[in-house]
Design a protein around this motif. Structure first.
Motif, mmCIF file in Angstrom:
data_model
loop_
_atom_site.group_PDB
_atom_site.id
_atom_site.type_symbol
_atom_site.label_atom_id
_atom_site.label_comp_id
_atom_site.label_asym_id
_atom_site.label_seq_id
_atom_site.Cartn_x
_atom_site.Cartn_y
_atom_site.Cartn_z
ATOM 1 N N SER A 288 -18.706 -101.637 -48.516
ATOM 2 C CA SER A 288 -17.772 -102.941 -49.307
ATOM 3 C C SER A 288 -18.350 -103.812 -50.018
ATOM 4 N N THR A 289 -17.769 -104.387 -51.036
ATOM 5 C CA THR A 289 -18.336 -105.392 -51.820
ATOM 6 C C THR A 289 -17.372 -106.806 -51.767
ATOM 7 N N VAL A 290 -18.195 -107.641 -51.909
ATOM 8 C CA VAL A 290 -17.878 -109.108 -51.905
ATOM 9 C C VAL A 290 -18.030 -109.791 -53.177
ATOM 10 N N SER A 291 -17.148 -110.634 -53.835
ATOM 11 C CA SER A 291 -17.275 -111.277 -55.170
ATOM 12 C C SER A 291 -18.230 -112.378 -54.963
ATOM 13 N N THR A 292 -18.725 -112.787 -55.825
ATOM 14 C CA THR A 292 -20.020 -113.872 -56.198
ATOM 15 C C THR A 292 -19.541 -115.261 -55.587
ATOM 16 N N SER A 293 -18.061 -115.547 -55.837
ATOM 17 C CA SER A 293 -17.675 -116.748 -55.366
ATOM 18 C C SER A 293 -17.564 -116.649 -53.666
ATOM 19 N N GLU A 294 -17.316 -115.573 -53.145
ATOM 20 C CA GLU A 294 -16.972 -115.284 -51.797
ATOM 21 C C GLU A 294 -18.321 -115.368 -51.031
ATOM 22 N N ILE A 295 -19.239 -114.796 -51.522
ATOM 23 C CA ILE A 295 -20.607 -115.022 -51.108
ATOM 24 C C ILE A 295 -21.052 -116.350 -50.958
ATOM 25 N N GLU A 296 -20.930 -117.008 -51.998
ATOM 26 C CA GLU A 296 -21.340 -118.414 -52.147
ATOM 27 C C GLU A 296 -20.593 -119.283 -50.857
ATOM 28 N N SER A 297 -19.464 -119.103 -50.989
ATOM 29 C CA SER A 297 -19.036 -119.607 -49.725
ATOM 30 C C SER A 297 -18.888 -119.315 -48.092
ATOM 31 N N ILE A 298 -19.849 -118.331 -48.204
ATOM 32 C CA ILE A 298 -20.074 -117.565 -46.794
ATOM 33 C C ILE A 298 -21.214 -118.418 -46.026
ATOM 34 N N ASP A 299 -22.193 -118.903 -46.602
ATOM 35 C CA ASP A 299 -23.416 -119.511 -46.232
ATOM 36 C C ASP A 299 -23.811 -118.813 -45.036
ATOM 37 N N MET A 300 -24.238 -117.452 -45.225
ATOM 38 C CA MET A 300 -24.963 -116.817 -44.225
ATOM 39 C C MET A 300 -25.556 -115.687 -44.750
ATOM 40 N N ASP A 301 -26.941 -115.409 -44.424
ATOM 41 C CA ASP A 301 -27.602 -114.453 -45.100
ATOM 42 C C ASP A 301 -28.502 -113.888 -43.883
ATOM 43 N N ILE A 302 -29.025 -112.401 -44.146
ATOM 44 C CA ILE A 302 -29.809 -111.766 -43.126
ATOM 45 C C ILE A 302 -30.951 -111.159 -44.174
ATOM 46 N N TYR A 303 -31.960 -111.225 -43.187
ATOM 47 C CA TYR A 303 -33.380 -110.763 -43.847
ATOM 48 C C TYR A 303 -34.365 -110.325 -42.735
ATOM 49 N N PRO A 304 -35.362 -109.693 -43.171
ATOM 50 C CA PRO A 304 -35.731 -108.909 -44.025
ATOM 51 C C PRO A 304 -34.637 -107.660 -44.152
ATOM 52 N N ASN A 305 -34.651 -107.131 -45.462
ATOM 53 C CA ASN A 305 -33.528 -105.980 -45.468
ATOM 54 C C ASN A 305 -34.011 -105.207 -46.536
ATOM 55 N N PRO A 306 -34.528 -103.741 -46.479
ATOM 56 C CA PRO A 306 -34.551 -103.352 -45.378
ATOM 57 C C PRO A 306 -35.608 -103.920 -44.057
ATOM 58 N N THR A 307 -35.061 -103.542 -42.854
ATOM 59 C CA THR A 307 -35.973 -104.185 -41.578
ATOM 60 C C THR A 307 -36.451 -103.147 -40.850
ATOM 61 N N ASN A 308 -37.323 -103.308 -39.921
ATOM 62 C CA ASN A 308 -37.561 -102.239 -38.953
ATOM 63 C C ASN A 308 -37.453 -102.546 -37.554
ATOM 64 N N ASN A 309 -37.983 -103.811 -37.031
ATOM 65 C CA ASN A 309 -37.714 -104.021 -35.553
ATOM 66 C C ASN A 309 -36.867 -105.614 -35.401
ATOM 67 N N VAL A 310 -36.846 -106.083 -36.345
ATOM 68 C CA VAL A 310 -36.042 -107.664 -36.262
ATOM 69 C C VAL A 310 -35.502 -107.793 -37.487
ATOM 70 N N LEU A 311 -34.289 -108.695 -37.357
ATOM 71 C CA LEU A 311 -33.288 -108.845 -38.359
ATOM 72 C C LEU A 311 -33.046 -110.329 -37.905
ATOM 73 N N ASN A 312 -33.101 -111.337 -39.046
ATOM 74 C CA ASN A 312 -32.705 -112.519 -38.936
ATOM 75 C C ASN A 312 -31.445 -112.821 -39.449
ATOM 76 N N ILE A 313 -30.697 -113.836 -38.826
ATOM 77 C CA ILE A 313 -29.366 -114.176 -39.295
ATOM 78 C C ILE A 313 -29.388 -115.691 -39.599
ATOM 79 N N LYS A 314 -29.527 -116.178 -40.962
ATOM 80 C CA LYS A 314 -29.564 -117.545 -41.243
ATOM 81 C C LYS A 314 -28.137 -117.845 -41.621
ATOM 82 N N SER A 315 -27.562 -119.075 -40.813
ATOM 83 C CA SER A 315 -26.300 -118.960 -40.987
ATOM 84 C C SER A 315 -26.155 -120.676 -41.172
ATOM 85 N N ASP A 316 -24.918 -121.081 -41.532
ATOM 86 C CA ASP A 316 -24.407 -122.547 -41.627
ATOM 87 C C ASP A 316 -23.998 -122.942 -40.073
#
Length: 372
Positions: A288-316
């Motif tokens: 699924s895809t999200v428009s640029t404006s929607e992404i900017e309003s979400i204030d949530m990111d995940i990293y590293p991606n790809p990952t192996n054993n740990v995934l970080n959720i950075k959010s508002d």
């Protein structure tokens, strides 16, 4: 003096366990689990299952070499970590405080055979690497040919063991062919998804005869007459000397926008060509895809991606207290938890390699990949 004869009588006693057999009410296999239900008996303190992949066995204490043991205290329960589309043999017994029950199976004639299902992709994110032959569609309308008799898409592998889909426009035995070969995959759950990206890898194998023509369609019906009229399609004639000409794989994709159906189907069509050689497809992927404006309003990111054993959720901060869910490629929830701070850390070490979808209560979706 009287002679006294003492007669000793040997009495043979057969011991019967007083521990009752387990009462199993359901048993089901998925791609990677055995899920079973039953009636819990207060006199039984635990249950023991012995199981083996690929061949039957005689249960014992300890378990025979190579045979796995799974112990649980109550129904329902599950054995995890099984291999997809694989035969397993199971037997079970009850364990009571005073003794242990007999091994129990259907017919009491040895461990029962159960087979895990093919874990075929059926939801977004969708990923099909053609590694599971039982996910390959056989027979019309999923797998059809309107060209030369007997000429179909096929499931094959190269000398490295990598599997993929292939179709011919020339063979040594038949010479030049005029294919019109279809293969259809789905249904794919598109509930709530209007915009997506469909990607794949393709190659025309022989660099001297690589100019194969193909079309990929996406639509809401598996019938080829409907798919052929879909507004969502991509057509290409592989260019001589181009990136898809020869043994190397080339990446292609196209966007799907404004889709309004709950199900979707992907069709590969090899047509409009003759007297070349072979076309190959691999790694069909739909996200699924999200428009640029929607992404900017979400204030949530995940990293590293790809990952192996740990995934970080950075959010508002506004997302703190929301639940998150991780879905595998089949749409099954494999991990869930609570966003507790601006940085939430997910332990993914128990997840297999593959593509996953992170979703929050607010329907925010993020795709990530696990590689090791």
């Amino acid at each position: 003096m009287k002679k006294i004869t003492i007669l000793f009588i040997l009495i043979s006693v057969t011991y019967f366990s007083q521990c009752p057999n387990p009462t199993i009410t359901s048993w089901a296999m998925t791609g990677t689990t055995a899920d079973f239900g039953g009636t819990n008996d207060p006199s039984i303190i635990s249950y023991e299952i012995q199981y083996n992949e690929g061949s039957t066995f005689t249960p014992g204490t300890p378990a025979p070499a190579g045979v796995q043991t799974f112990t649980f205290t109550s129904f329902p329960s599950s054995i995890t970590g099984l291999s997809v589309a694989t035969d397993y043999y199971f037997t079970i017994r009850s364990i009571c405080a005073s003794d242990t029950g007999s091994w129990y199976d259907s017919g009491n004639n040895g461990p029962d055979l159960w087979t895990t299902t093919a874990d075929c992709p059926d939801a977004i994110p969708y990923f099909n690497d053609f590694e599971t032959i039982s996910c390959w569609p056989f027979g019309p309308p999923w797998h059809t040919n309107n060209g030369n008799p007997g000429n179909y898409w096929y499931y094959t592998a190269d000398n490295t063991g990598n599997t993929f889909a292939g179709s011919d426009s020339w063979t040594q035995n038949q010479g030049a062919l005029s294919p019109d070969c279809w293969v259809v995959f789905g249904p794919i759950d598109m509930t709530g998804i209007t915009d997506a990206n469909l990607a794949w890898e393709v190659r025309g194998v022989d660099p001297a005869w690589c100019q194969e023509n193909y079309t990929i369609y996406f639509g809401n019906d598996y019938n080829i007459s409907s798919l052929e009229n879909s507004t969502y399609f991509f057509n290409e004639t592989i260019a001589s000397g181009g990136d898809a000409c020869g043994s190397n794989w080339a990446e292609r994709s196209f966007a799907i926008s404004g889709y309004s159906h709950n199900e979707g189907y992907i069709a590969l069509r090899h047509h409009g060509v003759s007297d070349m050689f072979q076309i190959h497809f691999d790694n069909l992927e739909m996200t699924s895809t999200v428009s640029t404006s929607e992404i900017e309003s979400i204030d949530m990111d995940i990293y590293p991606n790809p990952t192996n054993n740990v995934l970080n959720i950075k959010s508002d901060s506004k997302y703190i207290g929301n639940n998150y869910y991780v879905f595998d490629n089949s749409g099954k929830i494999v991990l869930t938890g609570l966003i507790t701070s601006n940085l939430t850390i997910l332990n993914t070490e128990n997840l297999s390699e593959g593509i996953y979808l992170l979703s929050s209560e607010d329907n925010i979706k993020r795709k990530f990949i696990i590689l090791r």
